[in-house]
Design a protein around this motif. Sequence first.
Motif, mmCIF file in Angstrom:
data_model
loop_
_atom_site.group_PDB
_atom_site.id
_atom_site.type_symbol
_atom_site.label_atom_id
_atom_site.label_comp_id
_atom_site.label_asym_id
_atom_site.label_seq_id
_atom_site.Cartn_x
_atom_site.Cartn_y
_atom_site.Cartn_z
ATOM 1 N N LEU A 105 -7.508 -19.305 -4.022
ATOM 2 C CA LEU A 105 -7.240 -17.875 -4.217
ATOM 3 C C LEU A 105 -8.376 -17.005 -3.699
ATOM 4 N N ALA A 106 -9.267 -17.566 -2.895
ATOM 5 C CA ALA A 106 -10.409 -16.795 -2.406
ATOM 6 C C ALA A 106 -9.970 -15.610 -1.551
ATOM 7 N N HIS A 107 -8.812 -15.731 -0.917
ATOM 8 C CA HIS A 107 -8.345 -14.632 -0.055
ATOM 9 C C HIS A 107 -8.054 -13.375 -0.865
ATOM 10 N N LEU A 108 -7.842 -13.512 -2.173
ATOM 11 C CA LEU A 108 -7.577 -12.338 -2.995
ATOM 12 C C LEU A 108 -8.819 -11.468 -3.165
ATOM 13 N N LEU A 109 -10.003 -12.066 -3.055
ATOM 14 C CA LEU A 109 -11.246 -11.304 -3.220
ATOM 15 C C LEU A 109 -11.761 -10.734 -1.913
ATOM 16 N N ALA A 110 -11.278 -11.231 -0.790
ATOM 17 C CA ALA A 110 -11.699 -10.721 0.518
ATOM 18 C C ALA A 110 -10.688 -9.667 0.962
ATOM 19 N N ILE A 111 -11.086 -8.411 0.900
ATOM 20 C CA ILE A 111 -10.157 -7.322 1.218
ATOM 21 C C ILE A 111 -9.772 -7.411 2.686
ATOM 22 N N SER A 112 -8.495 -7.678 2.916
ATOM 23 C CA SER A 112 -8.018 -7.837 4.294
ATOM 24 C C SER A 112 -6.550 -7.424 4.344
ATOM 25 N N GLY A 113 -5.744 -8.192 5.070
ATOM 26 C CA GLY A 113 -4.367 -7.791 5.305
ATOM 27 C C GLY A 113 -3.527 -7.674 4.051
ATOM 28 N N LEU A 114 -3.682 -8.622 3.106
ATOM 29 C CA LEU A 114 -2.881 -8.591 1.887
ATOM 30 C C LEU A 114 -3.114 -7.303 1.112
ATOM 31 N N HIS A 115 -4.373 -6.960 0.870
ATOM 32 C CA HIS A 115 -4.687 -5.793 0.060
ATOM 33 C C HIS A 115 -4.310 -4.498 0.775
ATOM 34 N N LEU A 116 -4.669 -4.421 2.058
ATOM 35 C CA LEU A 116 -4.350 -3.203 2.798
ATOM 36 C C LEU A 116 -2.852 -3.030 2.932
ATOM 37 N N GLY A 117 -2.119 -4.137 3.115
ATOM 38 C CA GLY A 117 -0.664 -4.059 3.179
ATOM 39 C C GLY A 117 -0.065 -3.579 1.868
ATOM 40 N N LEU A 118 -0.584 -4.066 0.748
ATOM 41 C CA LEU A 118 -0.083 -3.626 -0.558
ATOM 42 C C LEU A 118 -0.357 -2.143 -0.777
ATOM 43 N N VAL A 119 -1.583 -1.723 -0.461
ATOM 44 C CA VAL A 119 -1.940 -0.310 -0.630
ATOM 45 C C VAL A 119 -1.052 0.572 0.251
ATOM 46 N N THR A 120 -0.859 0.165 1.496
ATOM 47 C CA THR A 120 -0.026 0.939 2.410
ATOM 48 C C THR A 120 1.405 1.017 1.909
ATOM 49 N N ALA A 121 1.946 -0.107 1.439
ATOM 50 C CA ALA A 121 3.324 -0.112 0.942
ATOM 51 C C ALA A 121 3.475 0.805 -0.266
ATOM 52 N N ILE A 122 2.500 0.788 -1.170
ATOM 53 C CA ILE A 122 2.566 1.651 -2.351
ATOM 54 C C ILE A 122 2.564 3.112 -1.933
ATOM 55 N N PHE A 123 1.645 3.489 -1.051
ATOM 56 C CA PHE A 123 1.602 4.872 -0.578
ATOM 57 C C PHE A 123 2.913 5.250 0.117
ATOM 58 N N PHE A 124 3.419 4.372 0.976
ATOM 59 C CA PHE A 124 4.615 4.693 1.749
ATOM 60 C C PHE A 124 5.810 4.939 0.828
ATOM 61 N N PHE A 125 6.057 4.015 -0.090
ATOM 62 C CA PHE A 125 7.255 4.138 -0.922
ATOM 63 C C PHE A 125 7.125 5.250 -1.955
ATOM 64 N N VAL A 126 5.928 5.485 -2.464
ATOM 65 C CA VAL A 126 5.748 6.582 -3.411
ATOM 66 C C VAL A 126 5.944 7.926 -2.724
ATOM 67 N N ILE A 127 5.328 8.108 -1.556
ATOM 68 C CA ILE A 127 5.477 9.373 -0.821
ATOM 69 C C ILE A 127 6.926 9.593 -0.415
ATOM 70 N N ARG A 128 7.580 8.558 0.091
ATOM 71 C CA ARG A 128 8.964 8.710 0.527
ATOM 72 C C ARG A 128 9.885 8.992 -0.655
ATOM 73 N N ALA A 129 9.645 8.312 -1.786
ATOM 74 C CA ALA A 129 10.479 8.562 -2.965
ATOM 75 C C ALA A 129 10.290 9.988 -3.472
ATOM 76 N N PHE A 130 9.054 10.479 -3.444
ATOM 77 C CA PHE A 130 8.809 11.849 -3.886
ATOM 78 C C PHE A 130 9.492 12.857 -2.968
ATOM 79 N N LEU A 131 9.361 12.669 -1.662
ATOM 80 C CA LEU A 131 10.000 13.592 -0.723
ATOM 81 C C LEU A 131 11.515 13.525 -0.818
ATOM 82 N N ALA A 132 12.052 12.347 -1.149
ATOM 83 C CA ALA A 132 13.510 12.217 -1.266
ATOM 84 C C ALA A 132 14.059 13.003 -2.451
ATOM 85 N N THR A 133 13.213 13.270 -3.453
ATOM 86 C CA THR A 133 13.675 14.055 -4.599
ATOM 87 C C THR A 133 13.748 15.546 -4.287
ATOM 88 N N LEU A 134 13.107 15.970 -3.203
ATOM 89 C CA LEU A 134 13.159 17.376 -2.787
ATOM 90 C C LEU A 134 14.288 17.535 -1.784
#
Length: 468
Positions: A105-134
């Motif tokens: 599980l060492a890859h979980l502590l090395a900030i790379s594709g997994l973490h950046l992908g998760l952060v990007t996905a969270i931002f993308f879906f939250v922003i899109r869901a918020f805009l969809a309510t308007l």
Amino acid sequence: ILAMLDAPPPPTFPGGFDFAREAFFGSIGGVGFAVGPLQHAEGVEPKVSWIRSALLVVERTRLAATDQILEALPEPTGGVAAALLTGHRSAVPAEQLETIRKAGLAHLLAISGLHLGLVTAIFFFVIRAFLATLEPVALRFPIKTWAALGAMLGAFCYLLISGATVPTQRAFLMTAIVLIAVAIGRQAISLRLVALAAVAVMVISPHVVTGASFQLSFAAVIGLVAVYEALKDRWPRWRVAQGPFSRLVLYVGGVALTTIVANFATAPLVLAQFGCFATYGLFANLIAVPVTAFWIMPWGLLSFFLMPFGLEGFALVPMGWGIDVVLIVAEHAANAPFSQVHVSASPAWVPAVFGLGLVWLCIWRSHWRVLGFAPMFLALVVTFLARPPDVLVHGDTDLIATRISNEEVAFSTLRRGKFVRESWLGAMAEPDAVTWPAGGLALGGNTLRCDSLGCIYRPPDASDTLVG
């Protein structure tokens, strides 16, 4: 400051990690340690550019965020949280680091594709869901494009706050290419985009091709993209045709498939680069990765927004619960019987041959793509059959080692050269070290005699004598 500097050291064993090479490309001309305190040079005002000033502000913010995380959570949970959010791993106890590594599980502590992908996905879906309510905005404007651009900005901020290491920069580059594809209406994930990202990385930093980070990250991405490209027509039909319970099973199966593909695509490279492989890494990742994706990282991102108000504890405490689950999984996986597979150092051409077979397997669509398994299998066989050196001599001859059995390596001394000794043991896949005999003794069939002038070593199957 008064300091002792020396040239960056060469590899500790043939084909090992080249510290001098990494230092050269990192613009580091010397390494060493300080022997006195820092002293301010009176009357000297250094000129700092606005870029440097901005980076200093980011670093102060990063350090302040790390302090807040460590104050809110106890050890080792707080150290792991800091490693995930700000990239500071110094607060993670060495025992926990070793446990996490042994569990795969060492890859979980090395900030790379997994973490950046998760952060990007969270931002993308939250922003899109918020805009969809308007409704007026959703009907008149391209909210998907806006969400992609907002996610790119969020990923860039996370890149800065996490320390902007080289692996994180490469992950951001790949993520940015994907988001640009989403913004202009092209296919978001494809082998073409992976190839474009790889070319961009090699143009910017060609020396990283031989590094473990580049090889492991792109091997995993190539394998995953190839598999999911093959399933892209079937996967949506499976999801629509199944009920809620079946969709849950399908999700678990997707996580398992992702973990299996990533492990298969990187296992020989992990063995070649590090000499060991976590036997239970697959099962540990099946639990740790979903917990990280759906619990730990969302709470961690929320904590960043709460920090200016001093309310980060409301998010960090639930985040800590998820981290505790991951640490429990790591503890069980690391302490299980036969948790590690060790191999001796393999030839330098093994990663290249394996990578050639993996790329061949993934890019072709006809039946002859299966020929890619041949070089991959060859690389795997050579990795397990590679024979380590019988004798290793350090550059200044202050440390010499001989392999005397399948489980022991004899060293000229155990009182110094700890780092080199541990590197050699890893390269030779041997767990134990013993001291050379003072007199002429036969060890494991090998004759080894030493005196004040040197040592004579005679393997049992050799007609020549090695004199040191």
